[in-house]
Each structure stands twice: as C-alpha cells, then as structure tokens.
Write a protein that holds these residues in place. Structure first.
Motif, PDB file in Angstrom:
ATOM      1  N   LEU A  49      -9.950  -1.180  -7.140  1.00  0.00           N
ATOM      2  CA  LEU A  49     -11.245  -1.635  -7.659  1.00  0.00           C
ATOM      3  C   LEU A  49     -11.042  -2.563  -8.858  1.00  0.00           C
ATOM      4  O   LEU A  49     -11.696  -3.605  -8.973  1.00  0.00           O
TER       5      LEU A  49
ATOM      6  N   VAL B  92      -9.292   3.074   2.078  1.00  0.00           N
ATOM      7  CA  VAL B  92      -9.129   2.998   0.618  1.00  0.00           C
ATOM      8  C   VAL B  92      -9.597   1.632   0.119  1.00  0.00           C
ATOM      9  O   VAL B  92     -10.331   1.526  -0.871  1.00  0.00           O
ATOM     10  N   TYR B  93      -9.180   0.576   0.821  1.00  0.00           N
ATOM     11  CA  TYR B  93      -9.571  -0.779   0.417  1.00  0.00           C
ATOM     12  C   TYR B  93     -11.076  -0.979   0.568  1.00  0.00           C
ATOM     13  O   TYR B  93     -11.728  -1.565  -0.311  1.00  0.00           O
TER      14      TYR B  93
ATOM     15  N   HIS C 110       0.812  -1.222   0.000  1.00  0.00           N
ATOM     16  CA  HIS C 110       0.000   0.000   0.000  1.00  0.00           C
ATOM     17  C   HIS C 110       0.847   1.275   0.000  1.00  0.00           C
ATOM     18  O   HIS C 110       0.600   2.188  -0.795  1.00  0.00           O
TER      19      HIS C 110
ATOM     20  N   ASP D  18       7.654  11.389   2.078  1.00  0.00           N
ATOM     21  CA  ASP D  18       6.335  11.019   1.547  1.00  0.00           C
ATOM     22  C   ASP D  18       5.663   9.932   2.374  1.00  0.00           C
ATOM     23  O   ASP D  18       4.435   9.826   2.364  1.00  0.00           O
TER      24      ASP D  18
ATOM     25  N   ARG E 139     -20.549  -3.232  -8.608  1.00  0.00           N
ATOM     26  CA  ARG E 139     -20.370  -3.583 -10.022  1.00  0.00           C
ATOM     27  C   ARG E 139     -20.782  -5.023 -10.271  1.00  0.00           C
ATOM     28  O   ARG E 139     -21.397  -5.341 -11.288  1.00  0.00           O
ATOM     29  N   LYS E 140     -20.427  -5.902  -9.344  1.00  0.00           N
ATOM     30  CA  LYS E 140     -20.768  -7.315  -9.522  1.00  0.00           C
ATOM     31  C   LYS E 140     -22.275  -7.521  -9.443  1.00  0.00           C
ATOM     32  O   LYS E 140     -22.833  -8.404 -10.106  1.00  0.00           O
TER      33      LYS E 140
ATOM     34  N   THR F 203       2.843  10.810   4.759  1.00  0.00           N
ATOM     35  CA  THR F 203       1.580  11.332   4.244  1.00  0.00           C
ATOM     36  C   THR F 203       0.739  10.254   3.575  1.00  0.00           C
ATOM     37  O   THR F 203      -0.290  10.563   2.974  1.00  0.00           O
ATOM     38  N   THR F 204       1.169   9.002   3.653  1.00  0.00           N
ATOM     39  CA  THR F 204       0.409   7.925   3.019  1.00  0.00           C
ATOM     40  C   THR F 204      -0.903   7.709   3.754  1.00  0.00           C
ATOM     41  O   THR F 204      -0.913   7.578   4.992  1.00  0.00           O
ATOM     42  N   PRO F 205      -2.051   7.665   3.021  1.00  0.00           N
ATOM     43  CA  PRO F 205      -3.330   7.438   3.702  1.00  0.00           C
ATOM     44  C   PRO F 205      -3.404   6.002   4.207  1.00  0.00           C
ATOM     45  O   PRO F 205      -2.767   5.107   3.655  1.00  0.00           O
ATOM     46  N   PRO F 206      -4.179   5.748   5.250  1.00  0.00           N
ATOM     47  CA  PRO F 206      -4.289   4.387   5.765  1.00  0.00           C
ATOM     48  C   PRO F 206      -4.933   3.450   4.741  1.00  0.00           C
ATOM     49  O   PRO F 206      -5.747   3.868   3.920  1.00  0.00           O
ATOM     50  N   PHE F 207      -4.553   2.197   4.814  1.00  0.00           N
ATOM     51  CA  PHE F 207      -5.004   1.215   3.830  1.00  0.00           C
ATOM     52  C   PHE F 207      -6.492   0.910   3.970  1.00  0.00           C
ATOM     53  O   PHE F 207      -7.192   0.787   2.952  1.00  0.00           O
TER      54      PHE F 207
ATOM     55  N   ALA G 128     -17.293  -0.608  -4.060  1.00  0.00           N
ATOM     56  CA  ALA G 128     -17.551  -0.317  -5.473  1.00  0.00           C
ATOM     57  C   ALA G 128     -17.525  -1.605  -6.296  1.00  0.00           C
ATOM     58  O   ALA G 128     -18.338  -1.795  -7.201  1.00  0.00           O
ATOM     59  N   ALA G 129     -16.606  -2.509  -5.980  1.00  0.00           N
ATOM     60  CA  ALA G 129     -16.515  -3.778  -6.700  1.00  0.00           C
ATOM     61  C   ALA G 129     -17.771  -4.611  -6.463  1.00  0.00           C
ATOM     62  O   ALA G 129     -18.282  -5.254  -7.386  1.00  0.00           O
TER      63      ALA G 129
ATOM     64  N   ALA H 281     -13.487   1.241   0.408  1.00  0.00           N
ATOM     65  CA  ALA H 281     -14.214   1.955  -0.640  1.00  0.00           C
ATOM     66  C   ALA H 281     -14.126   1.184  -1.965  1.00  0.00           C
ATOM     67  O   ALA H 281     -15.116   1.069  -2.703  1.00  0.00           O
ATOM     68  N   ALA H 282     -12.952   0.650  -2.273  1.00  0.00           N
ATOM     69  CA  ALA H 282     -12.785  -0.113  -3.512  1.00  0.00           C
ATOM     70  C   ALA H 282     -13.612  -1.391  -3.472  1.00  0.00           C
ATOM     71  O   ALA H 282     -14.244  -1.768  -4.470  1.00  0.00           O
ATOM     72  N   LEU H 283     -13.637  -2.049  -2.328  1.00  0.00           N
ATOM     73  CA  LEU H 283     -14.397  -3.296  -2.209  1.00  0.00           C
ATOM     74  C   LEU H 283     -15.896  -3.042  -2.360  1.00  0.00           C
ATOM     75  O   LEU H 283     -16.610  -3.805  -3.019  1.00  0.00           O
TER      76      LEU H 283
ATOM     77  N   LEU I 293      -9.949  -5.889  -7.578  1.00  0.00           N
ATOM     78  CA  LEU I 293     -10.980  -6.636  -6.853  1.00  0.00           C
ATOM     79  C   LEU I 293     -12.102  -7.131  -7.757  1.00  0.00           C
ATOM     80  O   LEU I 293     -12.678  -8.191  -7.504  1.00  0.00           O
TER      81      LEU I 293
END
Lengths: 174, 138
Positions: free
Chosen positions: A41, B31-32, A14, B21, B42-43, B24-28, B38-39, B34-36, A44
């Motif tokens: 996304l 982000v994960y 990450h 840098d 879509r499914k 300043t990394t956002p926590p995992f 959205a996935a 939100a992606a999950l 996944l």
C-alpha cells in the motif's frame, strides 16, 4: 514508476518479500501478511518511493522492515493502554512450513531457536545474507546501518550462531 | 553437518529453511489487489483532507493576524493626530503636569526657594564686626 511497472516488480519479489516479512514479524504468518500488504500500500500510494539507489528488492525489504517495526510499536502501545496484565501468548502462533516430525524439521527448529537467541541486528544480517542471499552491503542498506557495522554484526552473529548450533547438536545427540 | 558449522553448512541449513517457507507463501494476486483497493480509497479522500487542512491553516493565520491588528490599534497614542478625533482632551506640552509632581514638594520648600536675610540694625552689625551693608568704593 508507473503502476504496471510497480506491479511487475512487486510480483517478481513477492515470495522473497513475504519470507522477509515473516522474519521481521517473528514468524507470525498473519502479521506478516498484514505487514506485506501495508508495505505494498505504501508503495502504491506513493508514501514509499523507489529512488534507484539500490535494487528494487533491497529497497522493498527496507520498506517491509520499517513497516513491521511500526506495526510492532503500534501493537505495544495498544496493549500498554488497553490490555490488562495477563499471560503472554505463545510467540509463534502459526509456524510456517512445519507439518510433520522429520530430521529436516528438527534442524529447522534448531536453526530457528538459535536465531531467536541472537541479538536482533545480528539475526537480521545473517538472515539477509544466508537466507535471502544478499550481500553484506545490501543487508546494511535494508537495515539502515553502515557497512562496517553490518560486517561486525555478520562476523559476530555467525560465530555465535555456530556456537549455538554446536551446543544444540551436543544436547540433541546426548 | 560438520562439527564446525562452516559457511557452507550454514548456507545449506538456511536453504532448507527457505524451501520449507516457500510452500507457505500466499499468492500475489489477492495481496496486491487488497493493497491497490486501499491505495485507491486513500487517493479519493486525499483532496478533501488537503482542503480541510488548508482551510484550518488559513483560519489560524487570519485569527493571529486579526488579534495582532486589534492589539496594535486598540489604544490611540496622545501623540497621534487621531487622538483629537477620538474625543480625548487636547494635549499641551506646556500645560502638562505630572500626576506625581506633588511627591516632590515638602515642608522645607520655603527654605529651599528663598534667600535667608539678617534683620539686625547696622549698629548691631558693627558691634559684631560684621559689615552693615555693601562696601562703597572710595
């Protein structure tokens, strides 16, 4: 690859993935977060599938790079269609990591300025090799070019970067 | 930094940039997540999209096939056995005349279709030195 395994791999990469997304988005932090989320996304929902021809992090870096390029093209098309001509916004809306003036910050700024002048391919290869600590071969896989081309970009980019940094130092000291 | 900026110097400069840098990394997690989400969305809509696409493709194929079938069978050939059943007049090759046959007739058709004859008497033909009739073998 199952979702649980994917999660583990994504989490382990990450930090590196975000920093690479930051470079692909010209250090625009907001855009980098969007690109990173879109890349996750794609992984996944199966649009991007890891085939094992490289390491997972190398493959993911290539996905992030393509996603950033797609987002850049989409933004350009959107502005070309809808936005009237106006003064362009500053390039770096939020520069990550710089909060106070210091010698280190000045060196960072000097390095970033020099990198910004380089052609895109040279910049990408140098960032992947020096910043992300990858080999030239891995950098070639991320960018999608041949190893020979990557070596050429690396050699020329390094030479040019040295010249720019020396010139910046002379200007700073002078 | 040295004047020449060798590989070690470059590596050190990039390492410093990387450390800056990293903070300043956002926590995992977010982000994960939100992606999950959205996935998953879509499914959920993917089967409906596939059904609509398949139906549209089938409709196009049927329309093309139907148009082709209609085009093929809209005119019945005179040589087809079904021509008589279609109510059209019976066709006979011996009595058929070309609709443009009149173009072949002209004012000189009689000249072309008849043998010319000479109307002079045998005496006149004798004066001219022409035979009066077919020669008889003696």
């Amino acid at each position: 690859m199952e979702n649980a395994e994917l999660r583990l791999h994504l989490e382990s990469c990450h930090g590196q993935s975000f920093r690479w997304a930051l470079h692909c988005c010209e250090r625009d932090r907001v855009e980098a977060e969007d690109v990173l989320q879109t890349a996750y996304l794609k992984v996944l929902d199966g649009r991007a599938r890891f085939d094992g021809r490289s390491s997972f992090s190398t493959w993911l870096s290539a996905v992030i790079r393509r996603t950033a390029a797609d987002e850049r093209r989409r933004r350009i098309l959107h502005f070309a269609r809808h936005a009237p001509l106006h003064e362009s916004a500053p390039l770096a809306t939020e520069r990550a990591g710089a909060t106070e003036e210091s010698e280190s910050t000045e060196r960072h700024a000097m390095l970033e300025s020099a990198l910004a002048v380089l052609p895109r391919r040279q910049r990408e290869v140098l960032l992947l090799v020096f910043y992300h600590e990858r080999t030239v071969e891995e950098a070639a896989m991320v960018i999608g070019i041949g190893v020979g081309s990557a070596r050429t970009h690396y050699a020329r980019g390094k030479q040019r970067l040295r010249e720019l940094l020396q010139y910046s130092e002379i200007r700073h000291d002078g | 930094m040295t004047d020449e900026w060798n590989d070690q110097d470059l590596g050190k400069a990039f390492a410093e940039l990387r450390e800056g840098d990293a903070a300043t990394t956002p926590p995992f997690g977010p982000v994960y997540a939100a992606a999950l989400a959205a996935a998953t969305r879509r499914k959920a809509i993917a089967p409906r999209r596939r059904a609509v696409s398949s139906a549209a493709a089938a409709a196009v194929v049927l329309a093309i096939a139907g148009a082709g079938w209609l085009s093929l069978h809209s005119r019945v050939s005179p040589l087809s056995p079904r021509f008589a059943d279609s109510g059209a007049p019976a066709f006979s090759l011996s009595t058929w005349r070309s609709p443009t046959a009149f173009l072949l007739h002209g004012p000189n058709d009689m000249l072309l279709n008849t043998l010319p004859t000479i109307t002079a008497s045998p005496a006149e033909l004798n004066v001219l030195g022409l035979p009066a009739g077919p020669r008889r073998r003696s």
